[in-house]
Design an enzyme around this catalytic site. Sequence first.
Site, PDB file in Angstrom:
ATOM      1  N   LEU A 108       0.704  -1.094   0.150  1.00  0.00           N
ATOM      2  CA  LEU A 108       0.398   0.377  -0.183  1.00  0.00           C
ATOM      3  C   LEU A 108       1.317   1.096   0.057  1.00  0.00           C
ATOM      4  O   LEU A 108       2.052   0.975   0.688  1.00  0.00           O
ATOM      5  CB  LEU A 108      -0.781   0.128   1.248  1.00  0.00           C
ATOM      6  CG  LEU A 108      -2.365  -0.891   0.866  1.00  0.00           C
ATOM      7  CD1 LEU A 108      -2.630  -0.688   2.767  1.00  0.00           C
ATOM      8  CD2 LEU A 108      -2.964  -1.144   0.250  1.00  0.00           C
ATOM      9  N   ASP A 109       0.307   2.275  -0.790  1.00  0.00           N
ATOM     10  CA  ASP A 109       0.896   3.602  -0.420  1.00  0.00           C
ATOM     11  C   ASP A 109       1.072   3.880   0.591  1.00  0.00           C
ATOM     12  O   ASP A 109       0.895   3.544   1.746  1.00  0.00           O
ATOM     13  CB  ASP A 109       0.023   5.004  -1.641  1.00  0.00           C
ATOM     14  CG  ASP A 109       0.220   4.502  -2.442  1.00  0.00           C
ATOM     15  OD1 ASP A 109       1.377   3.771  -2.964  1.00  0.00           O
ATOM     16  OD2 ASP A 109      -0.626   4.786  -3.591  1.00  0.00           O
ATOM     17  N   ARG A 110       2.263   4.857   0.827  1.00  0.00           N
ATOM     18  CA  ARG A 110       2.415   5.243   2.436  1.00  0.00           C
ATOM     19  C   ARG A 110       1.454   5.558   3.252  1.00  0.00           C
ATOM     20  O   ARG A 110       1.447   5.347   4.253  1.00  0.00           O
ATOM     21  CB  ARG A 110       3.626   6.220   2.397  1.00  0.00           C
ATOM     22  CG  ARG A 110       3.715   7.221   4.117  1.00  0.00           C
ATOM     23  CD  ARG A 110       5.165   8.179   3.805  1.00  0.00           C
ATOM     24  NE  ARG A 110       6.133   7.374   3.356  1.00  0.00           N
ATOM     25  CZ  ARG A 110       7.584   6.712   4.395  1.00  0.00           C
ATOM     26  NH1 ARG A 110       6.878   6.904   5.160  1.00  0.00           N
ATOM     27  NH2 ARG A 110       8.476   6.401   3.644  1.00  0.00           N
ATOM     28  N   ARG A 135      -5.820   5.885  -7.067  1.00  0.00           N
ATOM     29  CA  ARG A 135      -5.864   7.088  -6.586  1.00  0.00           C
ATOM     30  C   ARG A 135      -5.847   8.134  -8.708  1.00  0.00           C
ATOM     31  O   ARG A 135      -6.275   9.246  -8.513  1.00  0.00           O
ATOM     32  CB  ARG A 135      -4.785   7.619  -6.491  1.00  0.00           C
ATOM     33  CG  ARG A 135      -4.512   7.346  -4.985  1.00  0.00           C
ATOM     34  CD  ARG A 135      -2.663   7.370  -4.203  1.00  0.00           C
ATOM     35  NE  ARG A 135      -2.622   8.920  -4.063  1.00  0.00           N
ATOM     36  CZ  ARG A 135      -1.350   8.885  -3.643  1.00  0.00           C
ATOM     37  NH1 ARG A 135      -0.245   8.323  -3.343  1.00  0.00           N
ATOM     38  NH2 ARG A 135      -0.999  10.015  -3.572  1.00  0.00           N
TER      39      ARG A 135
END
Length: 246
Positions: free
Chosen positions: A81-83, A182
Amino acid sequence: MQTGDTLLVVLNNEQPSDLIEPMEGQLDVIYEDKYLLVVNKPPGLASLPAKARSSRTMANVVKYYLQSKEENSSIHLVTRLDRETSGLMVFAKNSYTHSLLDQILHSDDFKKYYLALVYGEVQPQNGLIDLPIGIDPKAFYLRSIDYKLGKESRTIYETVENYENDSMLKLKLLTGRTHQIRVHLSAIGHPIIGDEMYSLKKDPRINRQALHCYQLQIIHPVTKKLLKLTAPIPEDMVLLRSALKG
């Protein structure tokens, strides 16, 4: 070999890499057996350490956790997952299980569902976003819709709630591109609230993109049982949702 033969396969012991340093930290374990580990990642924590970073990531914390249990601490990250995205992440406990999970990662045997709070009311309320994603020519760390060089990228969305000016969507990934949700939501004119990178504006109501991987449905690669795992919506998204409801 003949029908009816019994085979015993002995897996070699794995030697953990020194590239990932074990670091103590809080770990929210959602599911665990001898084959895999599923954790609920908080926002603000990267999945893996970058080359130039020595800060704590989920991989560092998981390695510490496995070492403390005297288990194989080789890191086999199946989903990342993205930060600033929260939610469910899957780690395999050995290379064999990792290989089996990779084979089903983008099939109906491995379903990933996300919740996102987005700007605007999405029309139509349900649909498929099928737009190729590539590296943004302006910056290597960004992604953009690229019809010439982009890779096939597909996201299914469903409107869960409508507010006065915004919406909550449930999303299912059919492919796994970097920043896929996103980029796709931004491309259709409904970027995620708080996603400063793709909405190009800062939102005072939340300090990260309101995106959470809340459910996984996995056919266990060894036991063949269905795992239906969920992670509760984190507090910052709960508060934002309440604000949107007015």
